[in-house]
Design an enzyme around this catalytic site. Sequence first.
Site, PDB file in Angstrom:
ATOM      1  N   HIS A  22       0.848  -1.199   0.000  1.00 54.26           N
ATOM      2  CA  HIS A  22       0.000   0.000   0.000  1.00 54.26           C
ATOM      3  C   HIS A  22       0.871   1.232   0.000  1.00 54.26           C
ATOM      4  O   HIS A  22       1.943   1.223   0.610  1.00 54.26           O
ATOM      5  CB  HIS A  22      -0.911   0.014   1.233  1.00 54.26           C
ATOM      6  CG  HIS A  22      -2.069   0.950   1.064  1.00 54.26           C
ATOM      7  ND1 HIS A  22      -1.981   2.284   1.370  1.00 54.26           N
ATOM      8  CD2 HIS A  22      -3.297   0.733   0.572  1.00 54.26           C
ATOM      9  CE1 HIS A  22      -3.136   2.845   1.085  1.00 54.26           C
ATOM     10  NE2 HIS A  22      -3.957   1.937   0.594  1.00 54.26           N
ATOM     11  N   ASP A  75      -7.910  -5.493  -0.086  1.00 51.01           N
ATOM     12  CA  ASP A  75      -8.366  -6.275  -1.240  1.00 51.01           C
ATOM     13  C   ASP A  75      -8.012  -7.741  -1.139  1.00 51.01           C
ATOM     14  O   ASP A  75      -8.518  -8.569  -1.888  1.00 51.01           O
ATOM     15  CB  ASP A  75      -7.777  -5.685  -2.533  1.00 51.01           C
ATOM     16  CG  ASP A  75      -8.398  -4.342  -2.835  1.00 51.01           C
ATOM     17  OD1 ASP A  75      -9.587  -4.189  -2.546  1.00 51.01           O
ATOM     18  OD2 ASP A  75      -7.695  -3.455  -3.325  1.00 51.01           O
TER      19      ASP A  75
HETATM   20  N1  CMC Z   1       4.343  -7.439  -4.920  1.00 50.02           N
HETATM   21  C1  CMC Z   1       5.691  -7.404  -5.085  1.00 50.02           C
HETATM   22  N2  CMC Z   1       6.428  -6.288  -4.923  1.00 50.02           N
HETATM   23  C2  CMC Z   1       5.784  -5.162  -4.566  1.00 50.02           C
HETATM   24  C3  CMC Z   1       4.394  -5.136  -4.379  1.00 50.02           C
HETATM   25  C4  CMC Z   1       3.663  -6.324  -4.550  1.00 50.02           C
HETATM   26  N3  CMC Z   1       2.331  -6.347  -4.375  1.00 50.02           N
HETATM   27  N4  CMC Z   1       4.015  -3.881  -4.039  1.00 50.02           N
HETATM   28  C5  CMC Z   1       5.135  -3.145  -4.029  1.00 50.02           C
HETATM   29  N5  CMC Z   1       6.204  -3.920  -4.333  1.00 50.02           N
HETATM   30  C6  CMC Z   1       7.611  -3.488  -4.368  1.00 50.02           C
HETATM   31  C7  CMC Z   1       7.897  -2.700  -5.628  1.00 50.02           C
HETATM   32  O1  CMC Z   1       8.356  -3.524  -6.675  1.00 50.02           O
HETATM   33  C8  CMC Z   1       8.935  -1.714  -5.139  1.00 50.02           C
HETATM   34  O2  CMC Z   1      10.171  -2.410  -5.115  1.00 50.02           O
HETATM   35  P1  CMC Z   1      11.557  -1.589  -5.404  1.00 50.02           P
HETATM   36  O3  CMC Z   1      11.659  -0.581  -4.295  1.00 50.02           O
HETATM   37  O4  CMC Z   1      12.596  -2.649  -5.331  1.00 50.02           O
HETATM   38  O5  CMC Z   1      11.400  -0.977  -6.751  1.00 50.02           O
HETATM   39  C9  CMC Z   1       8.558  -1.451  -3.678  1.00 50.02           C
HETATM   40  O6  CMC Z   1       7.804  -2.611  -3.261  1.00 50.02           O
HETATM   41  C10 CMC Z   1       7.688  -0.212  -3.507  1.00 50.02           C
HETATM   42  O7  CMC Z   1       6.578  -0.304  -4.398  1.00 50.02           O
HETATM   43  P2  CMC Z   1       5.931   0.926  -5.168  1.00 50.02           P
HETATM   44  O8  CMC Z   1       5.210   0.433  -6.366  1.00 50.02           O
HETATM   45  O9  CMC Z   1       6.975   1.981  -5.352  1.00 50.02           O
HETATM   46  O10 CMC Z   1       4.940   1.427  -4.065  1.00 50.02           O
HETATM   47  P3  CMC Z   1       3.657   2.305  -4.325  1.00 50.02           P
HETATM   48  O11 CMC Z   1       3.367   2.987  -3.043  1.00 50.02           O
HETATM   49  O12 CMC Z   1       3.854   3.174  -5.531  1.00 50.02           O
HETATM   50  O13 CMC Z   1       2.520   1.240  -4.702  1.00 50.02           O
HETATM   51  C11 CMC Z   1       0.710  -0.264  -4.608  1.00 50.02           C
HETATM   52  C12 CMC Z   1       1.523   0.809  -3.843  1.00 50.02           C
HETATM   53  C13 CMC Z   1      -0.522  -0.590  -3.777  1.00 50.02           C
HETATM   54  C14 CMC Z   1       0.263   0.274  -5.967  1.00 50.02           C
HETATM   55  C15 CMC Z   1       1.610  -1.527  -4.772  1.00 50.02           C
HETATM   56  O14 CMC Z   1       1.979  -2.036  -3.521  1.00 50.02           O
HETATM   57  C16 CMC Z   1       0.925  -2.616  -5.602  1.00 50.02           C
HETATM   58  O15 CMC Z   1       0.976  -2.580  -6.826  1.00 50.02           O
HETATM   59  N6  CMC Z   1       0.228  -3.598  -4.931  1.00 50.02           N
HETATM   60  C17 CMC Z   1      -0.512  -4.597  -5.639  1.00 50.02           C
HETATM   61  C18 CMC Z   1      -1.865  -4.041  -6.056  1.00 50.02           C
HETATM   62  C19 CMC Z   1      -2.823  -3.887  -4.889  1.00 50.02           C
HETATM   63  O16 CMC Z   1      -3.012  -4.806  -4.094  1.00 50.02           O
HETATM   64  N7  CMC Z   1      -3.488  -2.715  -4.831  1.00 50.02           N
HETATM   65  C20 CMC Z   1      -4.518  -2.440  -3.833  1.00 50.02           C
HETATM   66  C21 CMC Z   1      -4.138  -1.330  -2.898  1.00 50.02           C
HETATM   67  S1  CMC Z   1      -5.279  -1.243  -1.490  1.00 50.02           S
HETATM   68  C22 CMC Z   1      -6.787  -0.768  -2.182  1.00 50.02           C
HETATM   69  C23 CMC Z   1      -6.781   0.570  -2.837  1.00 50.02           C
HETATM   70  O17 CMC Z   1      -6.292   1.527  -2.278  1.00 50.02           O
HETATM   71  O18 CMC Z   1      -7.323   0.664  -3.934  1.00 50.02           O
END
Ligand code: CMC
Length: 431
Positions: free
Chosen positions: A308, A366
């Site tokens: 998240h 989720d």
């Molecule tokens: N699986 C594997 N690696 C992950 C994941 C994951 N689900 N989420 C983040 N990472 C890694 C990512 O690759 C990055 O690694 P590095 O620093 O080595 O590049 C690090 O963790 C930080 O991730 P980010 O994408 O920079 O973080 P963010 O804050 O931009 O993204 C997120 C948050 C929710 C989009 C992301 O965690 C994700 O894609 N999760 C899966 C989708 C998901 O479950 N979304 C629902 C969110 S809750 C409901 C809502 O708010 O809608």
Amino acid sequence: MTDEHKTATLTVDGKSYELPIFSPTAGPDVIDIRKLYAQAGVFTYDPGFTSTASCDSTITYIDGDAGILLHRGYPIDQLAGKSHYLEVCYLLMYGELPSATELEDFEARITNHTMIHEQMNYLFRGFRRDAAPMAVMVGVVGAMSAFYPDSTDVSDPWQREVASIRMIAKMPTIAAMAYKYTIGQPFVYPRNDLDYASNFLSMCFAVPAEDYQVNPILSRAMDRIFTLHADHEQNASTSTVRLASSSGANPFACIAAGIACLWGPAHGGANQACLEMLKEIGTPDRIPEFIARAKDKNDPFRLMGFGHRVYKNTDPRAKVLKESADEVLDLLGIEDNPTLQVARELEKAALADPYFIEKKLFPNVDFYSGIILEAMGFPTSMFTPIFALARTVGWVSQWKEMIGDPQNKIGRPRQLYQGDTQRDYVDVEDR
Ligand code: CMC
């Protein structure tokens, strides 16, 4: 709000600028950079708004490190345990918990608006039968401005109120109709003798040929899912609603924009993507393979339902939903469900894996909502529409707050331009 004693100093090309600092009631201080360009001639750069506050708000507060979510100051676990969705709607919209009479009046106003304009039935019938319910919702909610033009003038507080009530009241009807249409069953009209969640279940699962009795445990689980998704501060879809609305667009168009944004798999679409992923994994022995893929930088795969932007400890909504999942699955006697087994094992494996520990990736809301919704009988394509209907009150409350804010300006971010500088046009025969 500005702390008189606190300022930040920014030095650009040897010249220093004092920037005021705002101290919020909770959360980190905020540096006011509104005059920065005028004074220093520079912009700030923050793709994804990871360090930028886009507005003032009094509605929802999240402390991502502590795993805290408050609506108007009330913790989400207390609201999910003791309150119910419509009361939370009132709280979000008007700022205080209602008295018994205020709640009764609010519920009556919502109930009074659950039916949609009969002509809208024909709009549904224009879609393909196999249309994704989310696609139908984006279209139908946007089209509400054509059916309810008497509540589109955003400068009129009364029209804003009517539009808000209409959207909260009609969204379950629209989501249920989008579902019924895709499965070829007749639309089921709302029943005003039922509570909000039970009425939604009835519109989704009743058929005219039989009596439908709403199971109170399922209705409570539905209400809890609505409550847990009601608002979540300045997330992508809420910011989309605010940005769309900053131009003065009508409320139905703005909420349709929010629904479109929510649809993405990184946001509300994650509940559907998560359940599809659990099914693809299929059996616990394949979990290591998927965990390895999630960790592989060359593979775009991510564990859906994990991570998240703001929560870096625990998602308080996930905690509550985990309990609800157990309750619903117990009730329905689906202990041996293979998807659930994969979910439980995957959660254990990820929480013990150094990659997920270091990056602070925990199950989010989720991860569990899909399991409950599937057990209740919803197809995956309905998961995000259900999120959208529950989030409508959050969008509406944030939209109302924004319109009432005298500092409201059209949203117009700047950019870090990396393209060509000015050059002369070349005629096609000379290229
Ligand atoms: N699986 C594997 N690696 C992950 C994941 C994951 N689900 N989420 C983040 N990472 C890694 C990512 O690759 C990055 O690694 P590095 O620093 O080595 O590049 C690090 O963790 C930080 O991730 P980010 O994408 O920079 O973080 P963010 O804050 O931009 O993204 C997120 C948050 C929710 C989009 C992301 O965690 C994700 O894609 N999760 C899966 C989708 C998901 O479950 N979304 C629902 C969110 S809750 C409901 C809502 O708010 O809608």
